[in-house]
Design an enzyme around this catalytic site. Structure first.
Site, PDB file in Angstrom:
ATOM      1  N   CYS A   1      31.621  32.645  40.261  1.00  0.00           N
ATOM      2  CA  CYS A   1      30.699  33.271  39.326  1.00  0.00           C
ATOM      3  C   CYS A   1      29.671  34.025  40.149  1.00  0.00           C
ATOM      4  O   CYS A   1      29.665  33.955  41.366  1.00  0.00           O
ATOM      5  CB  CYS A   1      29.987  32.227  38.496  1.00  0.00           C
TER       6      CYS A   1
ATOM      7  N   ASN B   1      27.616  28.675  41.055  1.00  0.00           N
ATOM      8  CA  ASN B   1      28.877  29.287  41.468  1.00  0.00           C
ATOM      9  C   ASN B   1      29.613  28.273  42.326  1.00  0.00           C
ATOM     10  O   ASN B   1      29.067  27.789  43.313  1.00  0.00           O
ATOM     11  CB  ASN B   1      28.591  30.554  42.285  1.00  0.00           C
ATOM     12  N   GLY B   2      30.816  27.946  41.922  1.00  0.00           N
ATOM     13  CA  GLY B   2      31.592  26.987  42.689  1.00  0.00           C
ATOM     14  C   GLY B   2      32.295  26.002  41.786  1.00  0.00           C
ATOM     15  O   GLY B   2      32.465  26.248  40.586  1.00  0.00           O
TER      16      GLY B   2
ATOM     17  N   TYR C   1      39.135  39.290  48.494  1.00  0.00           N
ATOM     18  CA  TYR C   1      39.150  39.840  47.144  1.00  0.00           C
ATOM     19  C   TYR C   1      37.840  39.698  46.370  1.00  0.00           C
ATOM     20  O   TYR C   1      37.406  40.630  45.703  1.00  0.00           O
ATOM     21  CB  TYR C   1      40.278  39.162  46.335  1.00  0.00           C
TER      22      TYR C   1
HETATM   23  O1  LIG Z   1      49.204  38.493  41.978  1.00  0.00           O
HETATM   24  P1  LIG Z   1      48.189  38.562  40.900  1.00  0.00           P
HETATM   25  O2  LIG Z   1      48.092  37.263  40.152  1.00  0.00           O
HETATM   26  O3  LIG Z   1      48.376  39.733  40.003  1.00  0.00           O
HETATM   27  O4  LIG Z   1      46.754  38.671  41.581  1.00  0.00           O
HETATM   28  C1  LIG Z   1      46.455  39.555  42.625  1.00  0.00           C
HETATM   29  C2  LIG Z   1      45.892  40.860  42.105  1.00  0.00           C
HETATM   30  O5  LIG Z   1      44.714  40.613  41.304  1.00  0.00           O
HETATM   31  C3  LIG Z   1      43.598  41.276  41.868  1.00  0.00           C
HETATM   32  O6  LIG Z   1      43.371  42.526  41.229  1.00  0.00           O
HETATM   33  P2  LIG Z   1      42.375  42.741  39.992  1.00  0.00           P
HETATM   34  O7  LIG Z   1      42.992  43.644  39.023  1.00  0.00           O
HETATM   35  O8  LIG Z   1      41.892  41.421  39.493  1.00  0.00           O
HETATM   36  O9  LIG Z   1      41.053  43.392  40.612  1.00  0.00           O
HETATM   37  P3  LIG Z   1      40.771  44.699  41.470  1.00  0.00           P
HETATM   38  O10 LIG Z   1      40.676  45.841  40.499  1.00  0.00           O
HETATM   39  O11 LIG Z   1      39.473  44.378  42.135  1.00  0.00           O
HETATM   40  O12 LIG Z   1      41.852  44.895  42.472  1.00  0.00           O
HETATM   41  C4  LIG Z   1      43.970  41.496  43.312  1.00  0.00           C
HETATM   42  O13 LIG Z   1      43.263  42.606  43.841  1.00  0.00           O
HETATM   43  C5  LIG Z   1      45.444  41.752  43.229  1.00  0.00           C
HETATM   44  O14 LIG Z   1      45.695  43.097  42.874  1.00  0.00           O
HETATM   45  N1  LIG Z   2      33.730  30.407  39.110  1.00  0.00           N
HETATM   46  C1  LIG Z   2      32.700  29.606  39.149  1.00  0.00           C
HETATM   47  O1  LIG Z   2      31.882  29.634  40.054  1.00  0.00           O
HETATM   48  C2  LIG Z   2      32.628  28.616  38.009  1.00  0.00           C
HETATM   49  C3  LIG Z   2      31.390  27.761  37.918  1.00  0.00           C
HETATM   50  C4  LIG Z   2      31.638  26.534  37.054  1.00  0.00           C
HETATM   51  N2  LIG Z   2      32.551  25.636  37.710  1.00  0.00           N
HETATM   52  C5  LIG Z   2      32.148  26.930  35.683  1.00  0.00           C
HETATM   53  O2  LIG Z   2      33.297  26.730  35.380  1.00  0.00           O
HETATM   54  O3  LIG Z   2      31.394  27.472  34.918  1.00  0.00           O
HETATM   55 MG   LIG Z   3      43.853  44.262  42.555  1.00  0.00          MG
END
Ligand SMILES: O=P(O)(O)OC[C@H]1O[C@H](OP(=O)(O)OP(=O)(O)O)[C@H](O)[C@@H]1O
Ligand SMILES: NC(=O)CC[C@H](N)C(=O)O
Ligand SMILES: [Mg+2]
Length: 506
Positions: free
Chosen positions: A2, A101-102, A257
């Site tokens: 988050c 976050n976490g 990412y």
């Molecule tokens: O194998 P998958 O389960 O599909 O996950 C991996 C993909 O998901 C993310 O992209 P996303 O569209 O979330 O965000 P971005 O626009 O920042 O690349 C990441 O950059 C990969 O493209």
């Molecule tokens: N992605 C996160 O950091 C999640 C925070 C918290 N565990 C929730 O589920 O709200």
């Molecule tokens: Mg992507």
């Protein structure tokens, strides 16, 4: 992951919090919330949705006060109901609100302790509400009418002793101040800084430095693992190490990412780390496929763009934007539920035929998690007339669940789990597939700050830096949080005074 942000300012902080949350939106798209404190009163607005949809002018006008905190959520525990949107509030002691976050890995034990020993009631299945109650209980132990910085730091020490997992958190103690703290392994990021105004110095604490940049705050530094920062309502600032044996082991997936490329995390510019990932991946391609015959390198927007540029450069091959992204659709990976993710890929990305027809294309992504994106993208590249479609990932095979704040609870949903690279290549329909080596990924990130000797790479190697994640726990989250189990939960989002998601009572 988050996004969290807190500000102690000299005038109303509502707009600055809102703006910072929009900058952190990539860290969570499910829900957003802001709480502000005006002397002894709190004002809270939280709801499911993107920042721009959750806060309307009428809400903003009521969020008054010179101190506050905000959150954008991507759930890793409980459900995605708005009851579990953050910040959370507890009335005793002082009235404390918290943004987290976490993910905590000993929630079951903590919930039991809170109920049986601390006589506290937790009304949701969110680990963050548990974290808040542990902090509140530890602070209440001092039994002070006015808590000092010593009391605050003692409470954080108590949190470190009781809580396990990953947490970067901000807690606001009504009428007193804002405290930020980071788990003893430094898994999740948190940074703080200041801005000078005519009325005096203002402070901000946030998940990523981009939030500070965008609001004109100057970064002071990241919190060290186990460390806490306390900023009083009148602008005095204190920091303290609150853990006995802190260890620097930040999450490497932030660099792959999660984080924005223009953020600097633990002294490492994410952008440069991604460039280096591209460089190292190109070297591997040259080693394994010296006669690759690639005509064009095409990134899968957005995140892989940075590494793909440098990869193409190193290969000496043309870099082209072959996919156009619909900028109004968010990140697909952080959407809850596989159906939504699948649908979004095609809506989000469209191929420019010209770049594909009759060519050997190398598609680059930052990572392959469930394989949702690459499967569809490869098919689209073929439909656009590509002769051969090769694929590479700037991160190694994601084979193990994440338990520290990334929503990958189920190993069986990971396409590389128990599969060889060739099997994955076949499944996604690539002519060949190359993943980054883990050693190269670590080097690419570490080069930005050689003082960090360890990263949490658990999704790649199954080693959990907290050392206490066992098969039993992994089995438990696999069963309760896999996509199928979650799609069964019927969440009614209508907000009642006190509500829950109707899940199993504890
Ligand atoms: O194998 P998958 O389960 O599909 O996950 C991996 C993909 O998901 C993310 O992209 P996303 O569209 O979330 O965000 P971005 O626009 O920042 O690349 C990441 O950059 C990969 O493209
Ligand atoms: N992605 C996160 O950091 C999640 C925070 C918290 N565990 C929730 O589920 O709200
Ligand atoms: Mg992507």
């Amino acid at each position: 992951m988050c996004g969290i942000v807190g500000i102690v300012g000299k005038s109303n902080v509502n707009q600055a919090l809102y703006d910072a949350l929009t900058v952190l939106q990539h860290r969570g798209q499910d829900a957003a919330g802001i709480v502000t404190c005006d002397r002894d009163r709190l004002f809270l607005r939280k709801e499911n949705g993107l920042v721009r949809d959750v806060f309307h002018q009428r809400h903003m006008q009521r969020l008054v006060g010179t101190m506050g905190l905000g959150h954008v959520r991507y759930p890793t525990a409980g459900s995605s109901t708005s009851a579990e949107a953050q910040p959370f509030y507890v009335n005793s002691p002082y009235g404390i609100t918290l943004a987290h976050n976490g993910n905590l890995t000993n929630v079951e034990q903590l919930s039991k302790e809170l109920y049986e020993a601390d006589l506290r009631h937790v009304n949701t299945n969110s680990d963050s509400e548990v974290l808040l109650n542990v902090f509140a209980h530890e602070l209440a132990r001092e039994r002070k009418l006015r808590p000092t910085e010593e009391d605050i730091f003692k409470a954080v020490r108590g949190v470190h002793e009781r809580c396990r997992g990953g947490y970067a958190a901000l807690a606001m103690v009504t009428g007193y101040g804002l405290v930020g703290f980071r788990d003893p392994n430094g898994i999740r990021p948190i940074v703080y800084g200041k801005r000078e105004t005519d009325e005096g110095t203002e402070y901000m604490v946030a998940s990523e430095s981009v939030a500070l940049d965008a609001l004109g705050f100057e970064v002071i530094r990241d919190l060290a693992p186990g460390e806490a920062v306390y900023i009083t309502e009148d602008g005095r600032i204190f920091t303290r190490q609150c853990a006995d044996n802190p260890k620097y082991a930040p999450c490497i997936f932030e660099h792959v990412y999660l984080a924005r490329p223009d953020s600097i995390i633990d002294g490492i510019l994410v952008y440069k780390a991604r460039l280096r990932m591209g460089e190292k991946l190109a070297e591997k391609i040259l080693r394994e496929r010296p006669d690759h015959g690639i005509d064009v390198v095409i990134p899968i927007p957005d995140t892989s763009r940075t590494s793909a540029v440098e990869l193409a450069n190193r290969l000496g091959v043309k870099f082209r934007e072959g996919f156009v992204k619909n900028r109004y659709i968010g990140r697909t990976f952080i959407m809850p539920g596989q159906a939504a993710r699948k649908k979004s890929v095609r809506q989000k990305l469209n191929a420019i035929e010209l770049e594909f027809r009759g060519k050997n294309v190398l598609l680059v992504d930052d990572s392959i998690v469930r394989g949702t994106t690459c499967r569809q993208i490869i098919q689209m590249a073929r439909e656009a007339g590509a002769k051969n479609v090769y694929f590479c990932s700037a991160a190694p095979e994601v084979r193990y669940p994440n338990v520290y704040g990334i929503d990958m609870p189920s190993a069986h949903e990971l396409i590389a789990h128990n599969r060889t690279v060739d099997e994955v290549a076949e499944l996604i329909g690539a002519d060949w597939l190359i993943y980054q080596d883990l050693g190269d990924l670590v080097d690419a990130v570490r080069e930005g700050n050689p003082a960090i000797t360890q990263f949490d790479c658990s999704v790649f190697d199954g080693n959990y830096v907290t050392g206490d994640v066992n098969e039993f726990y992994l089995g438990q989250i696999e069963r309760s949080r896999n996509d199928a189990a979650r799609s069964m939960v019927n969440v009614d989002n209508e907000v009642m005074g006190l509500h829950n998601d109707g899940g199993e009572p504890k």
